[in-house]
Motif scaffolding. Structure first.
Motif, PDB file in Angstrom:
ATOM      1  N   THR A  49       0.850  -1.199   0.000  1.00  0.00           N
ATOM      2  CA  THR A  49       0.000   0.000   0.000  1.00  0.00           C
ATOM      3  C   THR A  49       0.884   1.247   0.000  1.00  0.00           C
ATOM      4  O   THR A  49       2.060   1.191   0.384  1.00  0.00           O
ATOM      5  CB  THR A  49      -0.884   0.045   1.255  1.00  0.00           C
ATOM      6  OG1 THR A  49      -0.009   0.107   2.377  1.00  0.00           O
ATOM      7  CG2 THR A  49      -1.795  -1.155   1.353  1.00  0.00           C
ATOM      8  N   ASN A  50       0.296   2.370  -0.411  1.00  0.00           N
ATOM      9  CA  ASN A  50       1.047   3.632  -0.416  1.00  0.00           C
ATOM     10  C   ASN A  50       1.504   3.998   0.994  1.00  0.00           C
ATOM     11  O   ASN A  50       2.556   4.578   1.179  1.00  0.00           O
ATOM     12  CB  ASN A  50       0.175   4.762  -0.974  1.00  0.00           C
ATOM     13  CG  ASN A  50       0.126   4.679  -2.478  1.00  0.00           C
ATOM     14  OD1 ASN A  50       0.917   3.951  -3.087  1.00  0.00           O
ATOM     15  ND2 ASN A  50      -0.797   5.410  -3.093  1.00  0.00           N
ATOM     16  N   LYS A  51       0.696   3.641   1.980  1.00  0.00           N
ATOM     17  CA  LYS A  51       1.018   3.964   3.363  1.00  0.00           C
ATOM     18  C   LYS A  51       2.319   3.267   3.788  1.00  0.00           C
ATOM     19  O   LYS A  51       3.203   3.882   4.385  1.00  0.00           O
ATOM     20  CB  LYS A  51      -0.146   3.526   4.269  1.00  0.00           C
ATOM     21  CG  LYS A  51      -0.063   4.056   5.665  1.00  0.00           C
ATOM     22  CD  LYS A  51      -1.289   3.643   6.444  1.00  0.00           C
ATOM     23  CE  LYS A  51      -1.184   4.033   7.893  1.00  0.00           C
ATOM     24  NZ  LYS A  51      -2.317   3.575   8.674  1.00  0.00           N
ATOM     25  N   ASN A 102       1.039   9.702  -3.505  1.00  0.00           N
ATOM     26  CA  ASN A 102      -0.332  10.121  -3.210  1.00  0.00           C
ATOM     27  C   ASN A 102      -0.966   9.370  -2.036  1.00  0.00           C
ATOM     28  O   ASN A 102      -1.961   8.659  -2.208  1.00  0.00           O
ATOM     29  CB  ASN A 102      -1.240   9.939  -4.441  1.00  0.00           C
ATOM     30  CG  ASN A 102      -0.885  10.945  -5.505  1.00  0.00           C
ATOM     31  OD1 ASN A 102      -0.543  12.094  -5.186  1.00  0.00           O
ATOM     32  ND2 ASN A 102      -0.937  10.519  -6.743  1.00  0.00           N
ATOM     33  N   PRO A 103      -0.375   9.488  -0.868  1.00  0.00           N
ATOM     34  CA  PRO A 103      -1.020   8.825   0.275  1.00  0.00           C
ATOM     35  C   PRO A 103      -2.421   9.391   0.505  1.00  0.00           C
ATOM     36  O   PRO A 103      -2.621  10.606   0.392  1.00  0.00           O
ATOM     37  CB  PRO A 103      -0.100   9.163   1.447  1.00  0.00           C
ATOM     38  CG  PRO A 103       0.706  10.321   1.001  1.00  0.00           C
ATOM     39  CD  PRO A 103       0.772  10.296  -0.484  1.00  0.00           C
ATOM     40  N   LYS A 104      -3.360   8.489   0.816  1.00  0.00           N
ATOM     41  CA  LYS A 104      -4.760   8.937   0.917  1.00  0.00           C
ATOM     42  C   LYS A 104      -5.005   9.757   2.183  1.00  0.00           C
ATOM     43  O   LYS A 104      -5.753  10.720   2.184  1.00  0.00           O
ATOM     44  CB  LYS A 104      -5.696   7.722   0.903  1.00  0.00           C
ATOM     45  CG  LYS A 104      -5.898   7.177  -0.489  1.00  0.00           C
ATOM     46  CD  LYS A 104      -6.741   5.929  -0.412  1.00  0.00           C
ATOM     47  CE  LYS A 104      -6.681   5.206  -1.760  1.00  0.00           C
ATOM     48  NZ  LYS A 104      -7.147   3.833  -1.656  1.00  0.00           N
ATOM     49  N   GLU A 105      -4.376   9.332   3.267  1.00  0.00           N
ATOM     50  CA  GLU A 105      -4.675   9.993   4.546  1.00  0.00           C
ATOM     51  C   GLU A 105      -4.029  11.369   4.615  1.00  0.00           C
ATOM     52  O   GLU A 105      -2.831  11.519   4.357  1.00  0.00           O
ATOM     53  CB  GLU A 105      -4.177   9.129   5.706  1.00  0.00           C
ATOM     54  CG  GLU A 105      -4.984   7.872   5.893  1.00  0.00           C
ATOM     55  CD  GLU A 105      -4.427   7.009   7.012  1.00  0.00           C
ATOM     56  OE1 GLU A 105      -4.396   7.474   8.146  1.00  0.00           O
ATOM     57  OE2 GLU A 105      -4.006   5.879   6.703  1.00  0.00           O
ATOM     58  N   LYS A 106      -4.851  12.350   5.018  1.00  0.00           N
ATOM     59  CA  LYS A 106      -4.364  13.737   5.082  1.00  0.00           C
ATOM     60  C   LYS A 106      -3.250  13.882   6.113  1.00  0.00           C
ATOM     61  O   LYS A 106      -2.296  14.644   5.933  1.00  0.00           O
ATOM     62  CB  LYS A 106      -5.543  14.646   5.434  1.00  0.00           C
ATOM     63  CG  LYS A 106      -5.270  16.104   5.126  1.00  0.00           C
ATOM     64  CD  LYS A 106      -6.429  16.960   5.547  1.00  0.00           C
ATOM     65  CE  LYS A 106      -6.024  18.425   5.513  1.00  0.00           C
ATOM     66  NZ  LYS A 106      -6.999  19.265   6.196  1.00  0.00           N
TER      67      LYS A 106
END
Lengths: 667, 289
Positions: free
Chosen positions: B61-63, B103-107
Motif C-alpha cells: 500500500t502507499n502507506k 499520493n497517500p490517501k490519509e491527510k
C-alpha cells in the motif's frame, strides 16, 4: 568368496557402540517419562555471591515451581569483578540468560539488550491478590521507592525490577570498645565519637610504648598492636563524604538553585561563583570539608587504597573498633565473626574445677599470694591443655597474670569462663594463652553532628536523606524465549509475602511497601527525614572534577591548608569552567537525539494501524525531552550573559571572563 | 574433475530467487524501526532500503511505501546528529517528496511529510543562513497551525517545532511572539473534553513557564507550571517536579504563603518516594508559623 573374519578388537568396538546406543535410547525414554522435555528452563544470572543469596533465591524458585511445575529455574552466579565482561560476551553472542542482574543506570546496555517492562508495571501484581491494601495497586507503586530510579528518561521506559534495598550503618566491636573505653553504648553524638577515637589512639600509643619497653628490656620482638578507631576504605569514604556534605550544604544548594527545579545545574553554580553568591570560602562548604578531614584522621591508614572486603576483614579480626557496613554484607559479616576463635575456656585451676569467671578470678588471686606458678587446664578448639603461668606482683588479675576472664555464653546456652584478653607483655602471653577473638557487635547510625554541636552546630542544614533505590535488579533479555515466564517470576519474587520471606532469609531489606524487615536489619531502615543534595560534584565536567579530587586529597593528607586548597581550586575553576561553558553551548547531540526519538514516536502515531496510547504518551515525553535540550542555550544565555557583559568585581569573575573572552569563537 | 551440473545450478538459482522473493517486508520494516529506536541508524537504513526493494517487487500500500521512505529519510536526517550536512537534509527531503508523490490517501500522512520537509528546510536555513527559506518554512508552519481541520496532534507537533526550533534567546521578540502563539492555542483548546487531544500541551506549558521565568514574570511562570501539572506530567517520574517549582515560586517570588503551603503539602505526602518530601514538610512548618 572368502569373508574376512571380524577381529576381537573390532568386535569389542562394535559392542561398545551398541551399548552406547542402548544407553542413549534408555536416556531418551527416561527423559520422555519424566516430562523434562515439556519443561521450560529459565536462567537467571547475578553477581550476588554473598552468603545465603543462592539459598534464598532457591527457596523462591522452589515455591514458584510448586505453582508452575513445568518451569525449571536455574541460577548462574558470576563474581562481580568478572560479571561485566561475562555479561557483555553473553549479550553480544546473542545467547544470554533469560534474566540478568543489571544496574538501572546502565544506559548503553539496557535498551539494546533488554525488553522494556513499562506496560507490565502499570497492572497490579497478581501474586499480591491476598494483600488487600495493594491487591489493585499497579505493580510499580507496590515498591517502597515507586521504582523512581528504574525509569530511563532517555528511552521513556522501565527496563528493570529489583528484589532488595540496601543501606549503610556503623558497627562496633563491643569487646574491643568496652576494653579500651570501658563503655557499653555506641557514641551518641559526633563529639563523643571523636573523643572515643582519640582515646582509642591514645590506648594504642600507650600499649605500644609498653611493648617497645618490654622488647628492649627482654630483648624480644613482640609485634606492636594496630587498632584503627574507624576502619575505612574508598567504599565507606564515598558514602560518608556525600552525607557529610549534605548535612552542611543542602540548604545552600537550594539557595543557589536559581530556577527552583530542585537541581543545581553547573550553570547555576557558575552564576553563583561569578556573582560571589558562593565561594569556596563559604562557611558551610568549608565546615563540611574540615569536618570530613577531622574524621579521616581516625580512618585506617591508606584508606583510599583499601577495598571494602579488606576493611570488613580487618574489623572481623579485631583490628578496627568501628566500621561502616552495607546491609548486603551483614550475613557474611556476622558469619565471619562467628567463625573467629571462641577463646581458651578455663576448666580447672590447680586441678580444681571452676564454674565461672568470678570463681576463677577469686582462686587465681588467692594462689597468686602464695604460689610461684599456677597450673591452669583449658579447653582450646576441643583440645584439653595444661598451661603453667607465673604470676607477677599486682593489684588485679590483669596486672598479676596479664589476662582478663569473662563469662561467655557457650553454644549450649550455659556460660563458661573464657580468657577474654591477653596482654602482649605479660605472663599470660609468655605462657601461651590465647584471647577470645569472637565478639559481639552493636549496629548504630553514624553520629553526624547536629544543630546542638558546639563546633559545627550553627552551620548544619539538617539530616541527610537516605533515599535508597530498589537494587538487586534484573532485566529480561531481548533474545529470551521465556519473556513472559521471566516477567511472571519477577512478579512472584516481588509479591509482598515472597519478597519479605526472601529478604528475611538472606538478611536484606525488602522492597515492597509495608513489608516486614529481619530484626537484625531494623537499624538499617532508611531514614526519610532528611534533606537531599550537596555542593560536591557540581563544579562542571569531568576535568574540573578530576582536578577538584586531586586538590582535595592533597588537603586531606595535609599537604595543603584549607585556604591553599580553596585558592588553587578557585583559580583552577576560573580556567576550566569557561571551557566547560563553551563545550556545553556547542554540544547539541542530545537535542538531535531527542528529535530523532520524537519523530520515531510521531511516525508510529501516524503510520501504525492501531491508535496506540503508549506511543502518544511517549511522543509527549519525547517533546518534553526536546524542550529540556533545546532550551539549554537560552537558559544559559539568560543566566550568564548579563554577568559576562558586565563583569562582577571579584577575582574569580575577572579570571573567568578573561579566559572566556580569550577562547570564545570570534563571530 | 567435477563437471558443473546445469540442472542443479538452475534449481539452486530458482530456490534462491524464491527465497528472496518471499522475504517479508513487514519483518524488514519492524527490524528497521527496532534498530532506529536503539540508535543504530546505519543498520536501520539498510533494512529500510531492503524493504523498499521488496515492496517494489511484491507491491504494497502507499502507506507502507511512505513509511519506508520516511524511515530512510529519518536515517539521513539524524545519522550524524548535529553534524548532519546540507546534502543529508536534501537526501531526506527527496525521500519525503518521493513519498508525497505516491499520493497517500490519509491527510495526516501528507501533513506529517510536509512537516518533516519543513524541519529539514529549517535546518538547511540555519546552515546556509538563508532567511528567505526560513520565512517560507515559517509560512508553511503557520498554514498547518491555522487549519483547524488538521489532525490535532500534528498541529501541536508543528507548533512545538516552530517554537522550539526558534528559541535561541528567551528575551527576543520572536520568542515572545511564539510564546503568545502557544498561549493562544492552549487557551482556545483548553475546554476540549477530550484529554488525549491535548497530548503535547505539557511540553508547551513547561516551555512557557521557563520562558516567563527568565523574563521575570513569576505570576505567569507559576500559572504555567501549574498547568504543566494539570496536563502532564509526561511520565510518572516527573509527577512531583512541577509541584516543587510551583511551591518554591509561590513562596520565594510571589510571597504567597498559603499557595506555597498548598503545593508543599502535595509533596509532603510523597515521603519515601520523593526526595524533597522532607524539605516540603519542613517548609510547611516554617510557613505555618
Amino acid at each position: 568368496m572368502k569373508h574376512k573374519e571380524i577381529s576381537k578388537f573390532s568386535l569389542f568396538g562394535l559392542i561398545i557402540l551398541i551399548l552406547c546406543y542402548l544407553i542413549s535410547v534408555w536416556n531418551v525414554i527416561i527423559v520422555n517419562k519424566s516430562n523434562i522435555k515439556n519443561k521450560k528452563t529459565l536462567t537467571i544470572a547475578h553477581w550476588q555471591l554473598e552468603l545465603g543469596v543462592k539459598e534464598g533465591l532457591n527457596k523462591l524458585i522452589t515455591e514458584y515451581a510448586k505453582l508452575h511445575p513445568n518451569i525449571i529455574i536455574e541460577q548462574i552466579r558470576i563474581p562481580q569483578k568478572r560479571y561485566g565482561q561475562w555479561r557483555l560476551i553473553q549479550l553480544v553472542g546473542e545467547n544470554p540468560p533469560d534474566m540478568m542482574q543489571t544496574h538501572s543506570y546502565n544506559l548503553t546496555l539496557l535498551p539494546h539488550f533488554y525488553i522494556p517492562i513499562t506496560k507490565h508495571l502499570k497492572d497490579p501484581n497478581p501474586y499480591n491478590e491476598n494483600d488487600h491494601d495493594i491487591a489493585n495497586t499497579p505493580w510499580r507503586d507496590t515498591f517502597k521507592d515507586g521504582l523512581e530510579n528504574a525509569y530511563i528518561s532517555e528511552y521513556l521506559d522501565y527496563f528493570t525490577v529489583g528484589l532488595s534495598q540496601f543501606n549503610y550503618r556503623c558497627v562496633l566491636n563491643k569487646s574491643l570498645y568496652q576494653r579500651i573505653l570501658n563503655k557499653k553504648t555506641p557514641p551518641k553524638d559526633f563529639d563523643e565519637l571523636i573523643n572515643n577515637c582519640k582515646m582509642i589512639n591514645l590506648y594504642v600509643e600507650n600499649e605500644n610504648k609498653k611493648i617497645r619497653k618490654y622488647n628492649s628490656l627482654h630483648n624480644t620482638n613482640r609485634t606492636l598492636i594496630v587498632i584503627d578507631p574507624i576502619g575505612a576504605s574508598r567504599h565507606q569514604v564515598e558514602r560518608l563524604d556525600g552525607r557529610i556534605s549534605t548535612i552542611f550544604t543542602a540548604d545552600k544548594r537550594k539557595e543557589l538553585d536559581f530556577n527552583y527545579d530542585g537541581q543545581l545545574s553547573p550553570f547555576e553554580m557558575m552564576k553563583a561563583l561569578l556573582t560571589g553568591d558562593f565561594t569556596l570560602y563559604d562557611s558551610k562548604y568549608k565546615a563540611s570539608r574540615e569536618m570530613f578531614k577531622e574524621l579521616t584522621q581516625y580512618f585506617t591508614t591508606g584508606f583510599m587504597s583499601n577495598d571494602r572486603m579488606n576493611t570488613n576483614f580487618r574489623f572481623v579480626q579485631g583490628r578496627s573498633v568501628i566500621t561502616m557496613i552495607g546491609s548486603y554484607d551483614i550475613n557474611s559479616f556476622l558469619q565471619q565473626i562467628k567463625e573467629q576463635p571462641f577463646g581458651d575456656i578455663i576448666l580447672k585451676i590447680e586441678g580444681q574445677y571452676v564454674e565461672n569467671a568470678e570463681e576463677a578470678k577469686k582462686k587465681l588471686l588467692q594462689l597468686a599470694l602464695n604460689k610461684q606458678s599456677v597450673e591452669i587446664e583449658i579447653k582450646r578448639n576441643n583440645n584439653i591443655k595444661r598451661i603453667t603461668i607465673k604470676p607477677k606482683r599486682g593489684k588485679n588479675i590483669l596486672s598479676i597474670y596479664g589476662f582478663n576472664i569473662d563469662d561467655i555464653n557457650n553454644n549450649n546456652k550455659t556460660t563458661v569462663p573464657i580468657i577474654s584478653f591477653v596482654k602482649m607483655y605479660s605472663p599470660a602471653y609468655d605462657a601461651g594463652f590465647q584471647e577470645r577473638k569472637r565478639f559481639e557487635t552493636i549496629f548504630f547510625e553514624f553520629p553526624f553532628p547536629n544543630k546542638n554541636n558546639e563546633k559545627y552546630g550553627q552551620l548544619i542544614a539538617g539530616n541527610a536523606l537516605e533515599f535508597n533505590n530498589t537494587a538487586f535488579s534484573f532485566g529480561i533479555s531481548k533474545t529470551s524465549k521465556n519473556k513472559e515466564i521471566a516477567i511472571d517470576f519477577l512478579k512472584f519474587c516481588t509479591a509482598r509475602k515472597n519478597n519479605e520471606k526472601f529478604n528475611k532469609s538472606i538478611k536484606w531489606l525488602p522492597v515492597i511497601k509495608r513489608s516486614k524487615t529481619a530484626d537484625v536489619l531494623k537499624i538499617f531502615k532508611p531514614n526519610y527525614n532528611g534533606f537531599v543534595g550537596n555542593l560536591n560534584s557540581v563544579f562542571g565536567r569531568k576535568e574540573s572534577l578530576t582536578k577538584q579530587n586531586q586538590l582535595f586529597w592533597s588537603y586531606i593528607s595535609g599537604d595543603l591548608t584549607y585556604n591553599e586548597y580553596a585558592n588553587k581550586f578557585t583559580n583552577q575553576l576560573a580556567k576550566s569552567l569557561p571551557l566547560n561553558l563553551l563545550k556545553e553551548k556547542q554540544e547539541n547531540t542530545k537535542l538531535y537525539k531527542a528529535y530523532m526519538q520524537k519523530n520515531y514516536y510521531l511516525s508510529r502515531v501516524i503510520f501504525a494501524n492501531n491508535n496506540n496510547y503508549d506511543n502518544q504518551k511517549k511522543l509527549s515525553g519525547a517533546w518534553d525531552a526536546i524542550y529540556q535540550a533545546s532550551t539549554k542555550n537560552p537558559r544559559i544565555k539568560a543566566l550568564l550573559q548579563p554577568l559576562l557583559d558586565k563583569t562582577p568585581k571579584n577575582k574569580f569573575a575577572e579570571l573567568f571572563v578573561k579566559k572566556y573572552n580569550a577562547i570564545k569563537p570570534k563571530n | 574433475m567435477i563437471k558443473p551440473n546445469i540442472k542443479i545450478t538452475i534449481i539452486i538459482c530458482c530456490f534462491n530467487i524464491l527465497f528472496n522473493a518471499f522475504s517479508d517486508p513487514s519483518e524488514l520494516i519492524k527490524n528497521a524501526w527496532n534498530d532506529y529506536e536503539l540508535g543504530d541508524l546505519s543498520n536501520a537504513l539498510q533494512y529500510f532500503i531492503k524493504a523498499e526493494k521488496e515492496v517494489l517487487t511484491q507491491g504494497a500500500t502507499n502507506k507502507v511505501f511512505c513509511e519506508i521512505l520516511t524511515g530512510q529519510a529519518f536515517c539521513y536526517q539524524y545519522k550524524k546528529f548535529d553534524l548532519t550536512t546540507e546534502s543529508d537534509y536534501f537526501k531526506a527531503i527527496t525521500l519525503y517528496e518521493k513519498a508525497l508523490k505516491r499520493n497517500p490517501k490519509e491527510k495526516k500522512i501528507i501533513i506529517f511529510l510536509n512537516n518533516m520537509i519543513n524541519e529539514c528546510n529549517y535546518r538547511i536555513s540555519e546552515i546556509t543562513y538563508d532567511e528567505e527559506l526560513r520565512q517560507d518554512v515559517n509560512n508553511n508552519w503557520n498554514e498547518i497551525i491555522q487549519n483547524k481541520t488538521n489532525n490535532t496532534i500534528l498541529i501541536q507537533d508543528t507548533l512545538l517545532s516552530k517554537v522550539l526550533l526558534q528559541s535561541d534567546d528567551y528575551l527576543s521578540q520572536q520568542c515572545l511572539d511564539n510564546a503568545l502563539l502557544l498561549e493562544d492555542y492552549i487557551k482556545q483548546n483548553n475546554n476540549t473534553n477530550e484529554r488525549s487531544s491535548m497530548l503535547l500541551t505539557p511540553a508547551m506549558a513547561h516551555y512557557l513557564s521557563d520562558m516567563w521565568f527568565h523574563r521575570n514574570d513569576y505570576k505567569k511562570t507559576f500559572n504555567w507550571i501549574v498547568k504543566y501539572c494539570e496536563f502532564g506530567p509526561t511520565s510518572h517520574k516527573w509527577r512531583n517536579f512541577g509541584y516543587f517549582m510551583a511551591a518554591n515560586i509561590a513562596e520565594k517570588r510571589l510571597f504567597d504563603k498559603e499557595l506555597a503551603i498548598k503545593y508543599y503539602s502535595i509533596l509532603a505526602q510523597e515521603k519515601g518516594f520523593y526526595e524533597h518530601a522532607y524539605f516540603a514538610e519542613q517548609k510547611i512548618k516554617e510557613l505555618s508559623k
